[in-house]
Design a protein around this motif. Structure first.
Motif, PDB file in Angstrom:
ATOM      1  N   LEU A 177       0.861  -1.181   0.000  1.00  0.00           N
ATOM      2  CA  LEU A 177       0.000   0.000   0.000  1.00  0.00           C
ATOM      3  C   LEU A 177       0.898   1.231   0.000  1.00  0.00           C
ATOM      4  N   ILE A 178       0.684   2.099  -0.978  1.00  0.00           N
ATOM      5  CA  ILE A 178       1.493   3.303  -1.119  1.00  0.00           C
ATOM      6  C   ILE A 178       0.584   4.511  -0.978  1.00  0.00           C
ATOM      7  N   ALA A 179       0.892   5.358  -0.009  1.00  0.00           N
ATOM      8  CA  ALA A 179       0.118   6.569   0.254  1.00  0.00           C
ATOM      9  C   ALA A 179       0.748   7.727  -0.505  1.00  0.00           C
ATOM     10  N   LEU A 180      -0.053   8.378  -1.335  1.00  0.00           N
ATOM     11  CA  LEU A 180       0.415   9.484  -2.157  1.00  0.00           C
ATOM     12  C   LEU A 180      -0.310  10.764  -1.779  1.00  0.00           C
ATOM     13  N   LYS A 181       0.389  11.856  -1.862  1.00  0.00           N
ATOM     14  CA  LYS A 181      -0.212  13.182  -1.691  1.00  0.00           C
ATOM     15  C   LYS A 181       0.207  13.991  -2.912  1.00  0.00           C
ATOM     16  N   ASP A 182      -0.781  14.382  -3.724  1.00  0.00           N
ATOM     17  CA  ASP A 182      -0.530  15.125  -4.955  1.00  0.00           C
ATOM     18  C   ASP A 182       0.500  14.417  -5.833  1.00  0.00           C
ATOM     19  N   GLY A 183       0.367  13.088  -5.958  1.00  0.00           N
ATOM     20  CA  GLY A 183       1.206  12.295  -6.849  1.00  0.00           C
ATOM     21  C   GLY A 183       2.573  11.927  -6.319  1.00  0.00           C
ATOM     22  N   VAL A 184       2.877  12.287  -5.077  1.00  0.00           N
ATOM     23  CA  VAL A 184       4.186  12.009  -4.484  1.00  0.00           C
ATOM     24  C   VAL A 184       4.029  10.982  -3.364  1.00  0.00           C
ATOM     25  N   GLU A 185       4.868   9.947  -3.387  1.00  0.00           N
ATOM     26  CA  GLU A 185       4.814   8.943  -2.323  1.00  0.00           C
ATOM     27  C   GLU A 185       5.237   9.557  -1.000  1.00  0.00           C
ATOM     28  N   ILE A 186       4.376   9.387   0.002  1.00  0.00           N
ATOM     29  CA  ILE A 186       4.638   9.888   1.341  1.00  0.00           C
ATOM     30  C   ILE A 186       4.988   8.740   2.290  1.00  0.00           C
ATOM     31  N   ALA A 187       4.291   7.612   2.131  1.00  0.00           N
ATOM     32  CA  ALA A 187       4.512   6.478   3.031  1.00  0.00           C
ATOM     33  C   ALA A 187       4.051   5.199   2.342  1.00  0.00           C
ATOM     34  N   ARG A 188       4.469   4.073   2.896  1.00  0.00           N
ATOM     35  CA  ARG A 188       3.999   2.768   2.400  1.00  0.00           C
ATOM     36  C   ARG A 188       4.003   1.756   3.529  1.00  0.00           C
ATOM     37  N   VAL A 189       3.200   0.732   3.333  1.00  0.00           N
ATOM     38  CA  VAL A 189       3.189  -0.403   4.245  1.00  0.00           C
ATOM     39  C   VAL A 189       3.077  -1.660   3.381  1.00  0.00           C
ATOM     40  N   VAL A 190       3.853  -2.678   3.752  1.00  0.00           N
ATOM     41  CA  VAL A 190       3.859  -3.940   3.026  1.00  0.00           C
ATOM     42  C   VAL A 190       3.295  -5.020   3.937  1.00  0.00           C
ATOM     43  N   ARG A 191       2.324  -5.761   3.421  1.00  0.00           N
ATOM     44  CA  ARG A 191       1.674  -6.842   4.168  1.00  0.00           C
ATOM     45  C   ARG A 191       1.218  -6.401   5.561  1.00  0.00           C
ATOM     46  N   PRO A 192       0.328  -5.407   5.621  1.00  0.00           N
ATOM     47  CA  PRO A 192      -0.129  -4.932   6.930  1.00  0.00           C
ATOM     48  C   PRO A 192      -0.814  -6.047   7.717  1.00  0.00           C
ATOM     49  N   GLN A 193      -0.516  -6.074   9.016  1.00  0.00           N
ATOM     50  CA  GLN A 193      -1.068  -7.096   9.907  1.00  0.00           C
ATOM     51  C   GLN A 193      -2.206  -6.570  10.772  1.00  0.00           C
ATOM     52  N   SER A 194      -2.493  -5.253  10.663  1.00  0.00           N
ATOM     53  CA  SER A 194      -3.553  -4.671  11.484  1.00  0.00           C
ATOM     54  C   SER A 194      -4.100  -3.417  10.810  1.00  0.00           C
ATOM     55  N   SER A 195      -5.286  -3.022  11.224  1.00  0.00           N
ATOM     56  CA  SER A 195      -5.882  -1.775  10.744  1.00  0.00           C
ATOM     57  C   SER A 195      -5.042  -0.588  11.192  1.00  0.00           C
ATOM     58  N   GLU A 196      -4.418  -0.710  12.355  1.00  0.00           N
ATOM     59  CA  GLU A 196      -3.597   0.383  12.887  1.00  0.00           C
ATOM     60  C   GLU A 196      -2.422   0.690  11.958  1.00  0.00           C
ATOM     61  N   GLU A 197      -1.807  -0.334  11.399  1.00  0.00           N
ATOM     62  CA  GLU A 197      -0.697  -0.110  10.458  1.00  0.00           C
ATOM     63  C   GLU A 197      -1.167   0.703   9.258  1.00  0.00           C
ATOM     64  N   VAL A 198      -2.346   0.388   8.760  1.00  0.00           N
ATOM     65  CA  VAL A 198      -2.888   1.102   7.601  1.00  0.00           C
ATOM     66  C   VAL A 198      -3.276   2.523   8.028  1.00  0.00           C
ATOM     67  N   ARG A 199      -3.879   2.672   9.189  1.00  0.00           N
ATOM     68  CA  ARG A 199      -4.249   4.011   9.701  1.00  0.00           C
ATOM     69  C   ARG A 199      -3.050   4.927   9.803  1.00  0.00           C
ATOM     70  N   GLU A 200      -1.933   4.393  10.270  1.00  0.00           N
ATOM     71  CA  GLU A 200      -0.710   5.195  10.415  1.00  0.00           C
ATOM     72  C   GLU A 200      -0.247   5.754   9.075  1.00  0.00           C
ATOM     73  N   VAL A 201      -0.346   4.945   8.043  1.00  0.00           N
ATOM     74  CA  VAL A 201       0.043   5.391   6.693  1.00  0.00           C
ATOM     75  C   VAL A 201      -0.959   6.427   6.194  1.00  0.00           C
ATOM     76  N   LEU A 202      -2.237   6.170   6.386  1.00  0.00           N
ATOM     77  CA  LEU A 202      -3.276   7.110   5.921  1.00  0.00           C
ATOM     78  C   LEU A 202      -3.197   8.455   6.644  1.00  0.00           C
ATOM     79  N   ALA A 203      -2.819   8.419   7.922  1.00  0.00           N
ATOM     80  CA  ALA A 203      -2.727   9.657   8.695  1.00  0.00           C
ATOM     81  C   ALA A 203      -1.692  10.609   8.103  1.00  0.00           C
ATOM     82  N   GLN A 204      -0.708  10.066   7.408  1.00  0.00           N
ATOM     83  CA  GLN A 204       0.345  10.896   6.840  1.00  0.00           C
ATOM     84  C   GLN A 204      -0.110  11.661   5.581  1.00  0.00           C
ATOM     85  N   ILE A 205      -1.245  11.254   5.006  1.00  0.00           N
ATOM     86  CA  ILE A 205      -1.716  11.950   3.800  1.00  0.00           C
ATOM     87  C   ILE A 205      -3.078  12.607   3.980  1.00  0.00           C
ATOM     88  N   SER A 206      -3.724  12.438   5.136  1.00  0.00           N
ATOM     89  CA  SER A 206      -5.044  13.063   5.302  1.00  0.00           C
ATOM     90  C   SER A 206      -4.957  14.396   5.992  1.00  0.00           C
TER      91      SER A 206
END
Length: 105
Positions: free
Chosen positions: A76-105
């Motif tokens: 999962l690659i989080a982008l802001k205006d077309g630029v990679e800000i963060a990523r997570v590979v094989r997330p094991q929890s919703s919290e891991e995904v939330r942490e990545v999403l928080a960096q672009i919201s």
């Protein structure tokens, strides 16, 4: 949340020109790791309705995944205006995904 992987997905040029917050998810429908992470991604995305979610079917020779150097699924690659800000590979929890999403919201 999108449930289907796009094949083909967008081009790298299209992704680079996207505006706002986007979560690119690379994987396949038959991947066990992808299936296992699906509920974590869905839970995190329900709390972030302002983020566009694009699932891209990946595999050998797929140019978009190679341009992001995707090696494992799901990535999962989080982008802001077309630029990679963060990523997570094989997330094991919703919290891991939330942490990545928080960096672009």
């Amino acid at each position: 949340m999108n449930s289907e992987y796009l094949n083909p997905g967008p081009t790298r040029e299209t992704v680079d020109e996207m505006s706002g917050a986007v979560l690119l998810e690379f994987g396949t429908s038959w991947c066990g790791y992808c299936q296992g992470a699906a509920s974590h991604v869905a839970t995190a995305l329900r709390e972030s309705s302002d983020i566009e979610h694009i699932k891209v079917e990946d595999g050998p020779g797929r140019p978009l995944g190679r341009s992001f150097r995707v090696k494992l699924w799901p990535t999962l690659i989080a982008l802001k205006d077309g630029v990679e800000i963060a990523r997570v590979v094989r997330p094991q929890s919703s919290e891991e995904v939330r942490e990545v999403l928080a960096q672009i919201s």
